[in-house]
Design a protein around this motif. Structure first.
Motif, PDB file in Angstrom:
ATOM      1  N   ASN A  82       0.832  -1.216   0.000  1.00  0.00           N
ATOM      2  CA  ASN A  82       0.000   0.000   0.000  1.00  0.00           C
ATOM      3  C   ASN A  82       0.860   1.258   0.000  1.00  0.00           C
ATOM      4  N   ALA A  83       1.894   1.262   0.845  1.00  0.00           N
ATOM      5  CA  ALA A  83       2.743   2.447   0.958  1.00  0.00           C
ATOM      6  C   ALA A  83       3.450   2.732  -0.357  1.00  0.00           C
ATOM      7  N   GLY A 141       5.523   0.826   6.234  1.00  0.00           N
ATOM      8  CA  GLY A 141       4.358   1.510   5.675  1.00  0.00           C
ATOM      9  C   GLY A 141       4.385   3.014   5.883  1.00  0.00           C
ATOM     10  N   VAL A 142       5.502   3.522   6.377  1.00  0.00           N
ATOM     11  CA  VAL A 142       5.543   4.950   6.703  1.00  0.00           C
ATOM     12  C   VAL A 142       6.217   5.748   5.580  1.00  0.00           C
ATOM     13  N   LEU A 194      11.947  18.141   8.520  1.00  0.00           N
ATOM     14  CA  LEU A 194      11.688  19.481   7.991  1.00  0.00           C
ATOM     15  C   LEU A 194      10.361  19.999   8.546  1.00  0.00           C
ATOM     16  N   PRO A 195      10.205  21.346   8.636  1.00  0.00           N
ATOM     17  CA  PRO A 195       8.983  21.913   9.237  1.00  0.00           C
ATOM     18  C   PRO A 195       7.699  21.484   8.499  1.00  0.00           C
ATOM     19  N   GLU A 196       7.790  21.253   7.196  1.00  0.00           N
ATOM     20  CA  GLU A 196       6.577  20.901   6.423  1.00  0.00           C
ATOM     21  C   GLU A 196       6.350  19.387   6.357  1.00  0.00           C
ATOM     22  N   LEU A 197       7.192  18.619   7.035  1.00  0.00           N
ATOM     23  CA  LEU A 197       7.104  17.151   6.922  1.00  0.00           C
ATOM     24  C   LEU A 197       5.800  16.600   7.530  1.00  0.00           C
ATOM     25  N   ILE A 198       5.058  15.870   6.701  1.00  0.00           N
ATOM     26  CA  ILE A 198       3.897  15.117   7.204  1.00  0.00           C
ATOM     27  C   ILE A 198       4.320  13.655   7.262  1.00  0.00           C
ATOM     28  N   ARG A 199       4.126  13.045   8.422  1.00  0.00           N
ATOM     29  CA  ARG A 199       4.394  11.610   8.524  1.00  0.00           C
ATOM     30  C   ARG A 199       3.090  10.880   8.264  1.00  0.00           C
ATOM     31  N   LEU A 200       3.085  10.105   7.208  1.00  0.00           N
ATOM     32  CA  LEU A 200       1.884   9.372   6.809  1.00  0.00           C
ATOM     33  C   LEU A 200       2.137   7.892   7.052  1.00  0.00           C
ATOM     34  N   SER A 201       1.339   7.301   7.919  1.00  0.00           N
ATOM     35  CA  SER A 201       1.486   5.885   8.197  1.00  0.00           C
ATOM     36  C   SER A 201       0.388   5.150   7.438  1.00  0.00           C
ATOM     37  N   VAL A 202       0.791   4.441   6.408  1.00  0.00           N
ATOM     38  CA  VAL A 202      -0.186   3.800   5.518  1.00  0.00           C
ATOM     39  C   VAL A 202      -0.669   2.495   6.148  1.00  0.00           C
ATOM     40  N   GLY A 203      -1.984   2.384   6.256  1.00  0.00           N
ATOM     41  CA  GLY A 203      -2.597   1.230   6.907  1.00  0.00           C
ATOM     42  C   GLY A 203      -2.974   0.128   5.941  1.00  0.00           C
TER      43      GLY A 203
END
Ligand SMILES: *Cc1c(COP(=O)(O)O)cnc(C)c1O
Length: 428
Positions: free
Chosen positions: A300-301, A341-342, A399-408
């Motif tokens: 998925n990731a 998955g991250v 980085l300040p704009e970093l979104i950590r997305l953990s894909v399920g």
């Protein structure tokens, strides 16, 4: 069980019931254990015999689950802890005392960064953080006579740096100290650090090993490979008499399992960072589906990362599974079956645009978590890494704009659709 594959160990490892006994690992919900004679219990206290007497030190349920994880990692012994923080603390504190020093990659989890950089410093243990891309030669200059170990993460949370095992293991061993690796994001399904020169593995089992977001926990696994006696001057706590056990010497009494036995009988005894049998039971059930879940998280990731990479509003995407990723080559070398998955990514509109995307998501939730069945997001600069200065954020690769997305484990097209509608709402 070491002759078996990881799928077999994940369902069969650690527990082998006898005739008529419970097929599942039973929850031994008891703090204490009964003995017929005072002498019999005394022998346990002196570590002359092994057995259970008090759940703070050992319990049949937690032991069975620790054994299963130990077999999955290919170690000689393991100890469950109440959290991943406790595991990393105990792993280092077992061999570092006030006045000692150790080296850690700066690409590590924010909580570990705080623990090593602040809390352990107050205990008189100094940590030098090094850039994960440091050259071997420069890394060697960081060792001091009182350096006791080297620490890193297989795949760093949240910066997704893949650990250069060869470089760090060589430097550690050249200087007579063990390499400790936090294998949380890769899990033993995707990487077995002992095969790459690592000596001690830790996990926050709260992440993929649990995988359902139900229990905080941790584990330490000992490979049994480090020769403590050879570097006896550095590790007297393992090679000279322990007065709190009537002069017992761990390496003499427990051989290859010296480190993990001391960790249990000394650190666990005194600090009480134990995991409850109930939590261990949940963990054991989760372990049974870990290989299947990891495969799906990675599939998925990969799809989500490739989609993000082609979105015009996305400034950058970091996922070691992407061909152009800075750590793709190391991922191919150490994690050929998949990474985790991250994913991390940043919006072209910077910090504010990234925060806005997160607010528009539907089933993808903002939670302080990663690595469970449900896709979730977090903004490390505002959340987990809030305590870090701008300089430290940069050093940790955040980085300040970093979104950590953990894909399920949802359908990948649904995850992508949720991201798409949120990104569409942001002007940048
Ligand atoms: C979450 C995490 C930890 C801390 O674990 P807890 O179970 O939250 O105490 C340590 N290392 C890594 C890589 C993590 O992701």
């Amino acid at each position: 069980m070491s002759q078996y594959g990881i799928n077999t160990i994940s369902v069969q490892g650690g527990y082998n019931p006898g005739n008529g006994e419970s097929r599942n690992v039973p929850i031994v919900q008891s703090t204490t254990f009964k003995y017929e004679t005072s002498e019999a219990m005394g022998r346990l206290f002196d570590l002359e015999e092994s057995g259970y007497f008090y759940t703070r030190l050992a319990n049949p349920t937690t032991d069975a689950v620790a054994r299963r994880i130990c077999e999955m990692e290919g170690g000689v012994g393991a100890m469950l802890t109440g959290s991943g923080q406790a595991a990393n603390f105990a792993a280092v504190f077992n061999i570092c005392e006030a006045g000692d020093h150790f080296i850690a990659s700066s690409a590590i989890y924010g909580g570990t960064f705080n623990l090593f950089g602040w809390t352990m410093k107050k205990m008189g243990i100094e940590c030098t953080m090094v850039d994960p891309d440091i050259s071997y030669e420069e890394l060697c200059t960081k060792f001091k006579p009182n350096t006791k170990c080297v620490f890193g993460e297989t795949i760093s949370n949240p910066s997704l740096v893949v650990f250069d095992f060869e470089k760090f293991a060589k430097a550690a061993h050249e200087h007579g100290v063990p390499l400790i690796v936090d294998n949380t994001f890769a899990t033993p399904v995707n990487c077995r650090p002992f095969e790459h020169g690592c000596d001690i593995v830790t996990h926050s089992t709260t992440k993929y090993i649990d995988g359902h977001g139900v229990c905080v926990g941790g584990v330490i696994v000992d490979s049994g490979n480090f020769d403590w006696d050879k570097y006896s001057d550095k590790f007297p706590m393992l090679t000279t008499p322990d007065e709190s056990y009537h002069g017992l010497v761990y390496t003499k009494a427990f051989g290859k399992a010296a480190y993990i036995t001391k960790c249990t009988t000394h650190i666990m005894r005194d600090l009480g960072i134990t995991q409850s049998p109930q939590h261990a039971f949940y963990l054991n059930m989760s372990l049974e589906s870990l290989p299947l879940r990891m495969q799906k998280h990675c599939e998925n990731a990969q799809k989500v990362a490739e989609w993000l990479e082609n979105n015009p509003k996305v400034a950058w995407v970091r996922y070691p599974g992407l061909k152009g990723d800075k750590y793709h080559e190391l991922a191919e070398k150490y994690l050929p079956n998949g990474t985790c998955g991250v994913i991390s990514f940043g919006m072209k509109g910077g910090r504010d645009a990234s925060a806005e995307v997160m607010n528009h998501l539907n089933f993808i939730c903002i939670v302080t978590h990663v690595a469970d069945a449900r896709t979730c997001v977090l903004h490390p600069a505002s959340h987990t890494h809030r305590q870090l200065s701008e300089q430290q954020l940069m050093e940790a690769g955040v980085l300040p704009e970093l979104i950590r997305l953990s894909v399920g484990l949802e359908n990948p097209e649904d995850i992508i659709a949720d991201l798409e509608q949120a990104i569409d709402k942001v002007n940048c």
